[in-house]
Structures are given as structure tokens and as C-alpha cells.
Design a protein around this motif. Structure first.
Motif, PDB file in Angstrom:
ATOM      1  N   ARG A 254      17.941-123.129  38.662  1.00 13.27           N
ATOM      2  CA  ARG A 254      18.882-124.312  38.196  1.00 13.27           C
ATOM      3  C   ARG A 254      19.979-123.548  37.437  1.00 13.27           C
ATOM      4  NH1 ARG A 254      14.630-129.004  36.242  1.00 13.27           N
ATOM      5  NH2 ARG A 254      13.390-128.976  38.033  1.00 13.27           N
ATOM      6  N   GLN A 255      21.132-124.049  37.637  1.00 14.33           N
ATOM      7  CA  GLN A 255      22.441-123.821  37.024  1.00 14.33           C
ATOM      8  C   GLN A 255      23.210-124.969  36.726  1.00 14.33           C
ATOM      9  OE1 GLN A 255      23.247-120.766  35.622  1.00 14.33           O
ATOM     10  NE2 GLN A 255      22.153-119.197  36.806  1.00 14.33           N
ATOM     11  N   GLU A 256      24.185-125.022  35.930  1.00 13.59           N
ATOM     12  CA  GLU A 256      25.084-126.045  35.584  1.00 13.59           C
ATOM     13  C   GLU A 256      26.099-126.001  36.858  1.00 13.59           C
ATOM     14  OE1 GLU A 256      28.244-128.015  32.522  1.00 13.59           O
ATOM     15  OE2 GLU A 256      27.793-125.954  32.172  1.00 13.59           O
ATOM     16  N   PHE A 257      26.549-124.913  37.273  1.00 14.65           N
ATOM     17  CA  PHE A 257      27.534-124.987  38.342  1.00 14.65           C
ATOM     18  C   PHE A 257      26.886-123.888  39.363  1.00 14.65           C
ATOM     19  CE2 PHE A 257      30.327-125.938  34.888  1.00 14.65           C
ATOM     20  CZ  PHE A 257      30.828-127.116  35.225  1.00 14.65           C
ATOM     21  N   PRO A 258      27.459-123.845  40.656  1.00 12.49           N
ATOM     22  CA  PRO A 258      26.899-122.845  41.702  1.00 12.49           C
ATOM     23  C   PRO A 258      27.676-121.603  41.383  1.00 12.49           C
ATOM     24  CG  PRO A 258      28.642-124.324  42.724  1.00 12.49           C
ATOM     25  CD  PRO A 258      28.256-124.911  41.374  1.00 12.49           C
ATOM     26  N   GLN A 259      27.001-120.564  41.903  1.00 21.08           N
ATOM     27  CA  GLN A 259      27.638-119.294  41.683  1.00 21.08           C
ATOM     28  C   GLN A 259      28.696-118.994  42.765  1.00 21.08           C
ATOM     29  OE1 GLN A 259      24.740-116.033  41.708  1.00 21.08           O
ATOM     30  NE2 GLN A 259      23.308-117.196  40.634  1.00 21.08           N
ATOM     31  N   PHE A 260      29.790-118.272  42.318  1.00 20.12           N
ATOM     32  CA  PHE A 260      30.832-118.182  43.246  1.00 20.12           C
ATOM     33  C   PHE A 260      31.314-116.793  42.912  1.00 20.12           C
ATOM     34  CE2 PHE A 260      32.085-120.645  39.477  1.00 20.12           C
ATOM     35  CZ  PHE A 260      33.206-120.035  38.950  1.00 20.12           C
ATOM     36  N   THR A 261      32.085-116.189  43.863  1.00 21.33           N
ATOM     37  CA  THR A 261      32.659-114.893  43.803  1.00 21.33           C
ATOM     38  C   THR A 261      34.044-115.030  42.911  1.00 21.33           C
ATOM     39  OG1 THR A 261      31.458-114.291  45.722  1.00 21.33           O
ATOM     40  CG2 THR A 261      33.136-112.853  45.359  1.00 21.33           C
TER      41      THR A 261
ATOM     42  N   MET B 127      48.326-104.543  36.081  1.00 14.20           N
ATOM     43  CA  MET B 127      48.505-104.882  37.440  1.00 14.20           C
ATOM     44  C   MET B 127      47.308-106.021  37.562  1.00 14.20           C
ATOM     45  SD  MET B 127      48.529-102.632  41.030  1.00 14.20           S
ATOM     46  CE  MET B 127      49.938-101.823  40.278  1.00 14.20           C
ATOM     47  N   PHE B 128      47.934-107.251  38.055  1.00 16.18           N
ATOM     48  CA  PHE B 128      46.755-108.310  38.522  1.00 16.18           C
ATOM     49  C   PHE B 128      46.310-108.338  40.001  1.00 16.18           C
ATOM     50  CE2 PHE B 128      49.277-109.472  34.879  1.00 16.18           C
ATOM     51  CZ  PHE B 128      48.572-110.121  33.912  1.00 16.18           C
ATOM     52  N   VAL B 129      45.147-108.054  40.327  1.00 15.06           N
ATOM     53  CA  VAL B 129      44.741-107.700  41.630  1.00 15.06           C
ATOM     54  C   VAL B 129      43.867-108.856  42.024  1.00 15.06           C
ATOM     55  CG1 VAL B 129      43.456-106.095  42.905  1.00 15.06           C
ATOM     56  CG2 VAL B 129      44.673-105.299  40.984  1.00 15.06           C
ATOM     57  N   GLU B 130      44.238-109.341  43.260  1.00 15.28           N
ATOM     58  CA  GLU B 130      43.386-110.314  43.959  1.00 15.28           C
ATOM     59  C   GLU B 130      43.187-109.796  45.384  1.00 15.28           C
ATOM     60  OE1 GLU B 130      43.286-115.027  44.976  1.00 15.28           O
ATOM     61  OE2 GLU B 130      44.747-114.167  43.249  1.00 15.28           O
ATOM     62  N   LEU B 131      41.486-109.801  45.436  1.00 16.13           N
ATOM     63  CA  LEU B 131      41.048-109.563  47.008  1.00 16.13           C
ATOM     64  C   LEU B 131      41.092-110.759  47.934  1.00 16.13           C
ATOM     65  CD1 LEU B 131      37.925-107.725  45.750  1.00 16.13           C
ATOM     66  CD2 LEU B 131      40.164-106.860  45.642  1.00 16.13           C
ATOM     67  N   ARG B 132      40.925-110.360  49.312  1.00 14.63           N
ATOM     68  CA  ARG B 132      40.973-111.408  50.131  1.00 14.63           C
ATOM     69  C   ARG B 132      39.790-112.238  50.145  1.00 14.63           C
ATOM     70  NH1 ARG B 132      44.907-110.000  53.920  1.00 14.63           N
ATOM     71  NH2 ARG B 132      45.700-107.805  53.935  1.00 14.63           N
ATOM     72  N   ASP B 133      39.877-113.394  50.700  1.00 13.57           N
ATOM     73  CA  ASP B 133      38.769-114.319  50.642  1.00 13.57           C
ATOM     74  C   ASP B 133      37.518-113.885  51.381  1.00 13.57           C
ATOM     75  OD1 ASP B 133      40.590-116.028  49.333  1.00 13.57           O
ATOM     76  OD2 ASP B 133      41.090-117.090  50.980  1.00 13.57           O
ATOM     77  N   GLY B 134      37.721-113.177  52.348  1.00 13.64           N
ATOM     78  CA  GLY B 134      36.642-112.667  53.102  1.00 13.64           C
ATOM     79  C   GLY B 134      35.733-111.552  52.422  1.00 13.64           C
ATOM     80  N   VAL B 135      36.336-111.218  51.319  1.00 12.79           N
ATOM     81  CA  VAL B 135      35.545-110.010  50.506  1.00 12.79           C
ATOM     82  C   VAL B 135      34.284-110.778  49.864  1.00 12.79           C
ATOM     83  CG1 VAL B 135      35.419-108.391  48.560  1.00 12.79           C
ATOM     84  CG2 VAL B 135      37.377-108.526  50.188  1.00 12.79           C
ATOM     85  N   LYS B 136      33.136-110.292  50.371  1.00 11.00           N
ATOM     86  CA  LYS B 136      31.588-111.085  49.726  1.00 11.00           C
ATOM     87  C   LYS B 136      31.075-110.144  48.565  1.00 11.00           C
ATOM     88  CE  LYS B 136      32.189-114.269  52.835  1.00 11.00           C
ATOM     89  NZ  LYS B 136      32.452-115.645  52.182  1.00 11.00           N
ATOM     90  N   ASN B 137      31.500-108.886  48.621  1.00 10.36           N
ATOM     91  CA  ASN B 137      30.798-108.054  47.501  1.00 10.36           C
ATOM     92  C   ASN B 137      31.839-107.246  46.809  1.00 10.36           C
ATOM     93  OD1 ASN B 137      29.253-106.443  45.853  1.00 10.36           O
ATOM     94  ND2 ASN B 137      28.202-105.432  47.750  1.00 10.36           N
TER      95      ASN B 137
ATOM     96  N   SER C 159      33.927-100.549  42.414  1.00 12.65           N
ATOM     97  CA  SER C 159      33.310 -99.542  42.004  1.00 12.65           C
ATOM     98  C   SER C 159      34.143 -98.195  42.810  1.00 12.65           C
ATOM     99  CB  SER C 159      31.875 -99.507  42.428  1.00 12.65           C
ATOM    100  OG  SER C 159      31.168 -98.230  42.187  1.00 12.65           O
ATOM    101  N   LYS C 160      34.375 -98.492  44.117  1.00 10.58           N
ATOM    102  CA  LYS C 160      35.209 -97.719  44.824  1.00 10.58           C
ATOM    103  C   LYS C 160      36.569 -97.503  44.267  1.00 10.58           C
ATOM    104  CE  LYS C 160      36.108 -98.975  48.642  1.00 10.58           C
ATOM    105  NZ  LYS C 160      36.399 -99.560  50.102  1.00 10.58           N
ATOM    106  N   LEU C 161      36.986 -98.616  43.617  1.00 14.63           N
ATOM    107  CA  LEU C 161      38.670 -98.137  42.975  1.00 14.63           C
ATOM    108  C   LEU C 161      38.534 -97.365  41.768  1.00 14.63           C
ATOM    109  CD1 LEU C 161      41.615 -99.157  43.223  1.00 14.63           C
ATOM    110  CD2 LEU C 161      40.937-101.125  41.924  1.00 14.63           C
ATOM    111  N   ARG C 162      37.562 -97.672  41.169  1.00 15.65           N
ATOM    112  CA  ARG C 162      37.418 -96.569  39.962  1.00 15.65           C
ATOM    113  C   ARG C 162      37.380 -95.445  40.109  1.00 15.65           C
ATOM    114  NH1 ARG C 162      34.132-101.466  38.490  1.00 15.65           N
ATOM    115  NH2 ARG C 162      35.106-102.618  36.564  1.00 15.65           N
ATOM    116  N   HIS C 163      36.454 -95.009  41.154  1.00 14.22           N
ATOM    117  CA  HIS C 163      36.479 -93.667  41.552  1.00 14.22           C
ATOM    118  C   HIS C 163      37.830 -93.028  41.997  1.00 14.22           C
ATOM    119  CE1 HIS C 163      34.576 -90.116  42.765  1.00 14.22           C
ATOM    120  NE2 HIS C 163      35.136 -90.357  44.021  1.00 14.22           N
ATOM    121  N   GLY C 164      38.520 -93.813  42.720  1.00 19.12           N
ATOM    122  CA  GLY C 164      39.651 -93.650  43.214  1.00 19.12           C
ATOM    123  C   GLY C 164      40.732 -93.329  42.171  1.00 19.12           C
ATOM    124  N   LEU C 165      40.855 -94.346  41.157  1.00 20.56           N
ATOM    125  CA  LEU C 165      41.771 -94.354  39.998  1.00 20.56           C
ATOM    126  C   LEU C 165      41.551 -93.000  39.370  1.00 20.56           C
ATOM    127  CD1 LEU C 165      41.798 -97.981  38.837  1.00 20.56           C
ATOM    128  CD2 LEU C 165      43.525 -96.678  40.168  1.00 20.56           C
TER     129      LEU C 165
END
Length: 505
Positions: free
Chosen positions: A54-61, A113-123, A129-135
Motif C-alpha cells: 500500500r502506498q499513497e501514490f503509485p510508483q512512477f519512473t 545541464m538539465f537532462v530528460e530521458l525518453r518516455d520509453g526508458v523503463k530503467n 550508472s552508465k553515464l557516470r562511468h562515461g563522465l
């Protein structure tokens, strides 16, 4: 009279021999199996109602994050040309990044830099994690003056409980010690995720060098600094080997109190005269000038944020927290108080209780309305289908991993008036066939069989009217509302099966 009584009986017993019975009539004939399945599904729903997450709101990405670069001494133009452009080119190489909604701000010494991912990204966590390694690799290609290039996407965590530790007499250091006692009790709870504290005030020891005394002893400030730097570190001092095992040896730091620091020798002459730090400096312990502080009802306070792991029942989690806080409170003095300023378990419990109240009112309202228009037995059957359908729905939602929260509860409340429609239609047709002289058995299976396809079509049309929400709402909004049409479809499907397979009997 005897023949008239035997004829229907013979017809009913010979009916399976003359034609193939359908699913509805089979459910009536083998009613024990239908009842057992219904009871098991209702038991599953009852268990789910008590134990499902039970939660107050559903989990969202959360698909937003920040990339921050620190370039001291550089102008905004230099930051843009030498750092921001390079980071943008690298970042836009990832297909997960939404270029239209990603933008940057370059100012003196810093890039945001304000970064937003595409809607299809589920994880998104995998991407970040991959970006931090690349930075980290990209930083080596930037000017050496760039001190930091970091990514931050930790914006989706919400607190299940906000707790204050308050006292008018105690110091911040004492409050911090009591806060750690509370944390130790809370960490024992299995569902605890993160514990964060706010409002801590750090102590510092200040050494005020007095120049006139340094001149009297003919000592340079660098001599004092060198003595303090070497004596205040923890150093590796080799190994101790006894033949069986090898143990490392470390020399501990010598400074434990202000007195230890005051007695530090900073100079010794050949005659054996010693000059200590207290001879040339004044030592003071005090709190740093705070950037922020917390007060609750006018008293010094520390704030503790408690987060819950996903997939837990927040109401049961709140009960476990209550027990842990009761143990922790027994260890605190009377002048130290614990207060809750945000209590999500209580909010969710209130929402669930409010739903159950609305649910009971809805059931009674349907029964009262049907009793005014239909016989008592018919209205009772129609009313019973509501809790049966809702419990079956809860059981299915639990097995699908859908939590009980504001959105799923709203869907159940919306569908309450719909789940009884199928049963009322079939019962009304059943009564009509009885009025035309059909036997109860034939009227039951014929009414359900004749109306199953029309009722199924109506149910499908109602459910389909909500499904566009899943396709036209994307991103965070789509994740938030996703369980709404699913819950409605499951509830209507459960009511259709109850009306078609259980009501005829």
C-alpha cells in the motif's frame, strides 16, 4: 399431476444426453467446483486486502536528472566553449536522451545541464550508472582545471515518515547522539530503505594564533602548521608477525580533546625547552556558522527522514515503526521529545478506511435501490455480487503486482456501480423467463447464455473507453495513471464471470 411433475425432471436428467451443455450450464451442474473456485478467489482477495503493498501514490519512473560541472576561475563563455559543448556532444550520443527537453546553463565557474530521458526508458538507473562511468572518462579529456563532473538523478525518493528530535536545553551534539539511538532502532525494521537526517550542526575546533607570542618565541606560523599536520593524521606503521598471522599496525591520532591539542609541542630547542601550542594560540570549540537550521515549536530540533523499500505494505510498515519508536523513546530523557510532522502510514491507512466506508455505503445503496424495484431475493443476489467481484479483483491485482494506492482505489470506487449491472441484467431476464413458464433451471442457464454476448460486448466497450489513457498519456503521467484502466478492466471482467457463471445457480 404425477406426470406433470415427472416430465420436467426427466427432461432435465435427459437434457445432457440430447445435446451438449455449454459452459454456463456446466457451471450450474457442477456447482461445487464453481463455489470452491469462488471461495478460493475471495480468500485470495481478502488476504490481498490485508497484506498487499500500500502506498499513497503509485510508483512512477523519474526520467529527469542533472549533470553538474565545476570549472573554477572560468568565465561563462569559457565554461560554454571548453566544457558545456563537450558534455552536450557526449550526452547526445546516448539514444535514451530526449534532446528536445535537455538544456544547459553555463555561468562563471559552473555548468548545470538539465537532462530528460525518453518516455520509453523503463530503467533510468542503468542509464545513469552508465553515464557516470562515461563522465569520469570524459573529465580526463577536459581542461585540467575542471574539478568535478557529476550526474545526479536521486529525485524520486519520498519520505514515509518525518520525525523531529527536539529539546530546549540540550546541545546539538547531544541531540545528535539521541538521534543515532533512534536510528539504531529504526534500522532493525526490515522494510526500511534510507534514513536521512537534517539540521545537524557540526562542531569545529578553532586555533587562534596570536602573532605577538609567535614573535616573542621567534617562531614562524609555518612551524605551527607543520606540527599540527603531522600529528593529526592516522599512519600505517608496519606489521606484527607472530608466526601464525600478520596484523597491520596503525598509529592513532593523538588529538582526542582540546587539551591534547593545547599540549602539542610545536618547537623544542637543544637545551630541552618546549613550546606548546597553548603558549602561542587560543583554542576554542564551537559550532560552525550554520547555513540552515531547524526549529520545531521554537526549540532546537533535528529532522529524521525515513524511507520505505518498494513493495511493502506501508500500513504494516507504520505499525513496525511505532514499535521501534516506542523502544527508542524509552531510551531518551524526559526533556527530549520525538514528534511526527509527516506520517504517511497514517495517511494511507485513513485512505483505505475511507474507501472501505465508501464501499459499504455503495453496497447498501445498490441493495436498497434494487429492493425498491426487484424482489428481495433478487436484490440480495445482486448486492452480494459486489463484494465477490471486488475481492476477486483485489486478488488478481495482488498477483499482478499492482499496489493499493490512490489511483487503484479511485478505479475501484468508479467501478462499484458498474459491477452490479451485469448481474441485474441476467437476473431480470431470468425473472422474465419464469413469468413465461420456464422452469427455474432452464430460465437460469438460458438467461445467462442469451445475454452473455451482449453483456460481454457492453463490458468490453466500457473497459475499452479507459484504455486510451495508457497510450495517450506518456512519461511520468502515463506511469502514474497506468493502473487505473487495468483495475477497471479486471473488476468488470470479474463481475462478468460472476454474473455468467455464479449468478445463474
Amino acid at each position: 399431476m404425477k406426470d406433470s411433475k415427472e416430465t420436467p425432471t426427466q427432461g432435465e436428467t435427459q437434457l445432457p444426453l440430447r445435446r451438449k451443455i455449454n459452459l454456463i450450464e456446466a457451471a450450474m451442474k457442477y456447482k461445487e467446483i464453481s463455489l470452491i473456485i469462488t471461495v478460493l478467489l475471495m480468500a485470495l482477495g481478502g488476504y490481498a486486502l490485508l497484506n498487499m503493498p500500500r502506498q499513497e501514490f503509485p510508483q512512477f519512473t523519474i526520467r529527469q536528472g542533472l549533470v553538474i560541472g565545476v570549472y573554477p576561475g572560468a568565465s561563462s563563455k569559457q565554461v560554454e566553449e571548453r566544457m558545456t559543448t563537450e558534455v552536450e556532444n557526449y550526452l547526445f550520443g546516448y539514444q535514451e536522451v530526449n534532446k528536445l527537453k535537455t538544456y544547459s546553463i553555463s555561468k562563471e565557474g559552473m555548468m548545470i545541464m538539465f537532462v530528460e530521458l525518453r518516455d520509453g526508458v523503463k530503467n533510468p538507473d542503468m542509464f545513469w550508472s552508465k553515464l557516470r562511468h562515461g563522465l569520469n572518462e570524459l573529465k580526463n579529456q577536459l581542461p585540467p582545471e575542471v574539478l568535478a563532473l557529476i550526474a545526479n538523478n536521486d529525485f524520486g525518493d519520498t519520505s514515509a515518515l518525518l520525525l523531529t528530535i527536539t529539546s530546549e536545553k540540550r546541545t546539538y551534539k547531544e541531540l545528535e547522539a539521541y538521534l543515532k539511538k533512534v536510528e539504531n532502532e529504526l534500522r532493525k525494521i526490515e522494510g526500511v530503505s534510507k534514513l536521512k537526517h537534517f539540521g545537524l550542526q557540526k562542531e569545529q575546533v578553532l586555533v587562534h594564533i596570536q602573532p605577538e607570542k609567535l614573535q616573542n618565541f621567534n617562531i614562524k606560523p609555518i612551524t605551527v602548521l607543520s606540527a599540527l599536520r603531522t600529528e593529526g593524521t592516522v599512519n600505517y606503521a608496519g606489521n606484527l608477525d607472530n608466526g601464525n598471522m600478520t596484523m597491520p599496525l596503525h598509529l592513532p591520532a593523538r588529538y582526542q580533546t582540546e587539551k591534547d591539542l593545547a599540549n602539542q609541542i610545536i618547537y623544542a630547542d637543544p637545551q630541552g625547552n618546549l613550546i606548546r601550542l597553548k603558549d602561542v594560540a587560543r583554542i576554542e570549540r564551537r559550532y560552525k556558522t550554520p547555513d540552515s537550521f531547524i526549529k520545531y515549536q521554537g526549540a532546537k530540533s533535528l529532522l529524521l527522514s525515513l524511507e520505505m523499500q518498494p513493495g511493502n505494505n506501508i500500513v504494516q510498515f507504520g505499525e513496525a515503526v511505532d514499535k521501534a519508536l516506542a523502544k527508542a523513546k524509552a531510551k531518551l530523557p524526559k526533556d527530549v521529545e520525538m514528534s511526527r510532522i509527516a506520517d504517511m502510514p497514517n495517511v494511507v491507512d485513513h485512505a483505505i478506511s475511507h474507501f472501505m466506508k465508501e464501499f459499504g455505503i455503495a453496497v447498501l445503496a445498490v441493495i436498497v435501490v434494487t429492493m425498491l424495484l426487484l424482489p428481495f431475493r433478487v436484490s440480495a443476489v445482486a448486492g452480494i455480487t459486489i463484494p465477490i467481484s471486488i475481492l476477486i479483483t483485489l486478488g488478481i491485482l495482488s498477483t499482478m503486482g499492482i499496489e493499493l494506492h490512490t489511483v487503484s482505489l479511485a478505479a475501484l470506487i468508479v467501478v462499484l456501480g458498474m459491477v452490479v449491472d451485469n448481474s441485474i441484467v441476467i437476473i431480470d431476464n431470468h425473472l422474465e423467463k419464469l413469468d413465461h413458464g420456464e422452469s427455474p433451471w432452464n430460465a437460469a442457464w438460458k438467461s445467462a447464455t442469451e445475454l452473455f454476448l451482449p453483456v460481454f460486448s457492453a463490458t468490453l466497450a466500457i473497459a475499452a473507453s479507459y484504455f486510451p489513457l495508457m497510450f495517450f498519456l506518456r512519461g511520468t503521467a502515463g506511469d502514474f495513471i497506468q493502473s487505473f484502466p487495468i483495475t477497471i478492466a479486471i473488476a468488470l471482467g470479474a463481475s462478468l464471470l460472476v454474473a455468467g457463471l455464479l449468478v445463474p445457480y
